[in-house]
Scaffold this active site. Structure first.
Site, PDB file in Angstrom:
ATOM      1  NE  ARG A 183      -4.010  -2.287   1.535  1.00 16.99           N
ATOM      2  CZ  ARG A 183      -4.414  -3.290   2.290  1.00 16.99           C
ATOM      3  NH1 ARG A 183      -4.009  -3.376   3.547  1.00 16.99           N
ATOM      4  NH2 ARG A 183      -5.222  -4.210   1.827  1.00 16.99           N
ATOM      5  CG  ASP A 237     -12.939  -9.224  10.036  1.00 18.79           C
ATOM      6  OD1 ASP A 237     -12.003  -8.847  10.756  1.00 18.79           O
ATOM      7  OD2 ASP A 237     -12.788  -9.502   8.837  1.00 18.79           O
TER       8      ASP A 237
END
Length: 725
Positions: free
Chosen positions: A159, A332
């Site tokens: 990233r 999550d």
């Protein structure tokens, strides 16, 4: 952390990651160059940037991942405006040597630019330096990653990079932090932040600040204790490390069970580049999910510092404050997107804020001096489940979420249908009617699911409009907690006790692009996409906000009104963020279009430079991200007798193409169904047919794997996965 997926064999949910590519060129020569531009640039070594350099809004250079230490991804440049953005064209287009074209890779690495040179990583952790004037590749560093790496949760990706003191820094998927000589690309030093064999990987862009390189480690799916570490930028020596799960005697340790080692494997890994307020001396980041996520029965308590925002002393790594967004997390709902700093005036007083767009669909807005909410976020009672040891309350923002948080009747029906297909008979389904609905041994339809909301995608902030620009999706999930004893015969890194069936897929979920007012928390405008919004955004003083689309278009919107102003086709999935800088008095956008493994978008290796003085028109639309030959792989017939399979070779093919969905061992570790529970997975002909032709939510691999590779991976599934060896 990042989202779970389930597909492959029909027993899973119908999420589709089409593991295939768009046609690409493997040359690294710019298609067009400005008249009179030099063929080779002299690379100027970056200085040891001061915090003032790094804190300033980017103009001539974009020297840190978020544009500045505030992570606003805001450019103060004004040459490109709402009036002329339609004239934006390509100045040049360069192909990055065919790097990271395979289906597992994602092009999420936002470029840096300094003194006429652009630096960009690919999903294979290869790093390129490119002349910003000509598009010519000046040097290329190949990471040569171990192709057997099997613990990468959510696609092979980088990233971004860090830059400073004559070096380019990259965190690799094998857990290694690498410093490259800025002028040559040669390795100056490297050190392991954690080894991939232990479950660690590095996906965020490192942060250069105050002579340090700071990075967080990913891997919350793999029995890890998360951490953030600072290294000496010159030598690579560790300076400090902060563990995101507190140990005995540390603040927050009491939020874990007194007995046992739950805190040692509690997750809370860090998937993002931190932000920094240099005046306060604070470093900010948010943390990932708890482990195991779906089974809370063995981890009583709030489980700090999972799904939390933290502020550390940037020089020492000592905790200054924290705010937990979700207590005893089960869904999550971690926070992988970078934190963003901003200042607004409220009731006549300047508030120094920090924002985080979460996977649960809320933008959390806090005072960054002390971690208190800017607008009310009261603790409210939520549904309970005794098995899950749920926490009685959750902090619920007083303003609206940017995605729906209750499944529709149609979505519940979808979960019901797929659950019945998986079981072979009708099964009961619980439909959540509010956020934070717990689940246990009955399938529960919940939205948003583990895909988000907002996932890794960085939000941007424009200080002129006072708006955050948030890219998100409507991610439906059918949750169940699986607590039966593990029966496999071999060791497993992944923590037992989680199962998800996600529906729709990153490319199929509806997308929502939102502008949210930081002075109120209210949504000002939204754009709804038929596919997921799966890129970051960048905004400018020209009243523009840019966002990529899965179909390859880089779009520009009016930052105030949300009106769509222009689209430029990049030729591959535009799942990245443009870097905006000024060169020779003109404003440019550098954009790496390479597609995305999770979003199933067409792959490529294209680095564009866009400007008002460009002459290159858009690329041809890439089409759907499936069935295209890539990286020299030959097409194979979709039928015919299976070849004998090599199990050892098949393990490598599985790690490269299947582990992204089914986990390192094929037993559901990344949210896909455990292949050991699927009867058809024990039949070699059935597996070969499924891998070759796809179906039931899985894309065909006949165009991306050779016949021998299909035979090898099928043999591995049948002999080692389906029978639990």
């Amino acid at each position: 952390m990042i989202a779970k997926r389930s597909f492959f064999f029909p027993a899973g949910a119908a999420a589709v990651i089409a593991c295939s590519l768009a046609a690409v060129h493997l040359n690294n020569v710019a298609i067009a160059q400005p008249t009179g531009a030099a063929d080779v640039a002299t690379i100027q070594r970056a200085p040891a940037f001061s915090v003032d350099d790094l804190s300033a809004p980017p103009t001539d250079n974009w020297i840190t991942n978020g544009g500045s230490l505030a992570n606003q991804r805001y450019s103060p440049l004004t040459e490109i405006t709402t009036q002329n953005v339609t004239q934006l064209k390509g100045v040049w287009l360069t192909h990055l040597s065919g790097s990271a074209l395979a289906a597992r890779y994602s092009a999420e690495g936002q470029p840096l630019e300094y003194d006429g040179v652009i630096y960009v990583p690919t999903g294979a952790d290869d790093v390129f330096a490119i002349n910003a004037d000509t598009g010519k590749i000046l040097w290329e560093h190949q990471a040569h990653l171990d192709q057997t790496i099997s613990v990468v949760c959510c696609g092979w990706t980088s990233r971004g990079l860090a830059l400073g003191d004559g070096r380019v820094y990259n965190g690799q998927l094998d857990g290694k932090l690498v410093a490259l000589d800025q002028t040559t690309g040669n390795v100056v030093w490297s050190t392991y932040d954690g080894h991939w064999q232990d479950g660690y990987s590095l996906t965020p862009a490192p942060l250069y600040v105050d002579g340090m390189i700071i990075t967080g480690a990913a891997g919350g799916e793999y029995k890890l204790r998360g951490h953030v570490t600072a290294y000496d930028a010159t030598t690579g020596k560790e300076l400090w490390r902060f563990y995101t799960i507190p140990g005995p005697g540390e603040t927050g340790h009491e939020t874990w069970p007194k007995m046992g080692d739950a805190w040692k494997i509690g997750g809370a890994t860090v998937w993002q580049t931190p932000s920094v307020d240099a005046k306060l001396g604070l470093l900010y980041f948010t943390t990932g999910n708890v482990g195991p996520t779906a089974d809370g029965s063995k981890r009583a308590g709030k489980n700090l510092f999972t799904a939390s925002m933290l502020a550390l002393d940037v020089k020492t790594g000592k905790l200054r404050w924290y705010y937990q967004m979700i207590h005893h997390e089960l869904w999550d709902y971690d926070a992988p997107s970078p934190t963003v700093l901003f200042d607004v005036t409220l009731k006549g007083k300047i508030v120094h804020g920090i924002g985080e767009a979460e996977k649960d669909g809320w933008l959390y807005l806090l005072d960054r001096t002390n971690g208190t909410p800017i607008f009310p976020i009261p603790e409210r009672p939520v549904p309970q489940n005794a098995h899950q040891l749920t926490w009685p309350t959750q902090p619920i923002p007083s303003y609206a979420a940017f995605v729906p948080q209750v499944p529709t009747t149609a979505q519940v029906a979808k979960v019901t249908k797929l659950a019945a297909a998986e079981a072979g008979h009708p099964v009961p389904i619980v439909a959540s009617k509010t956020m934070f609905t717990p689940y246990w041994n009955t399938r529960t339809a919940i939205t948003p699911g583990a895909q988000g909301g907002t996932n890794w995608q960085p939000s941007s902030y424009n200080p002129n409009t006072h708006m955050f620009y948030v890219c998100a999706q409507e991610g439906l999930a059918g949750y169940i907690s699986q607590t039966q004893p593990q029966v496999e015969k071999r060791p497993r890194l992944h923590e037992v006790g989680s199962e998800y069936d996600l529906l729709g897929g990153f490319n199929k979920n509806a997308g929502i692009f939102s502008a949210i007012d930081a002075t109120s928390g209210k949504i000002v405008w939204q754009k709804h996409f038929p596919e997921s919004c799966y890129s970051g955004s960048a905004t400018t003083a020209g009243n523009l906000v840019f966002v990529g689309r899965n179909d390859g278009n880089l779009q520009a919107y009016d930052a105030t009104s949300g009106a769509l102003l222009s689209s430029f086709q990049t030729g591959a999935g535009a799942n990245n963020v443009p870097t905006i800088f000024q060169r020779n008095g003109h404003e440019y956008l550098a954009f790496y279009a390479g597609g995305n493994g999770l979003a199933a978008t067409a792959h490529g290796d294209s680095l564009w430079l866009l400007g008002l003085n460009g002459t290159l028109g858009p690329a041809p639309a890439p089409g759907p991200g499936q069935g295209i030959i890539h990286a020299g792989a030959a097409a194979v017939a979709a039928s015919g007798p299976a070849l004998p399979g090599n199990v050892a070779h098949g393990a490598i093919v599985f790690a490269a193409n299947c582990a992204i969905c089914h986990g390192a061992t094929g037993l559901g570790g990344n949210g896909g169904p455990s292949l050991s529970t699927i009867p058809a997975a024990k039949s070699m002909p059935a597996v070969v047919h499924q891998v070759t032709n796809g179906g039931g939510g899985m894309p065909p691999f006949s165009g991306t794997l050779t016949k021998q590779q299909i035979a090898d991976v099928s043999a591995y599934v049948v002999k080692n996965v389906a029978h639990g060896k």
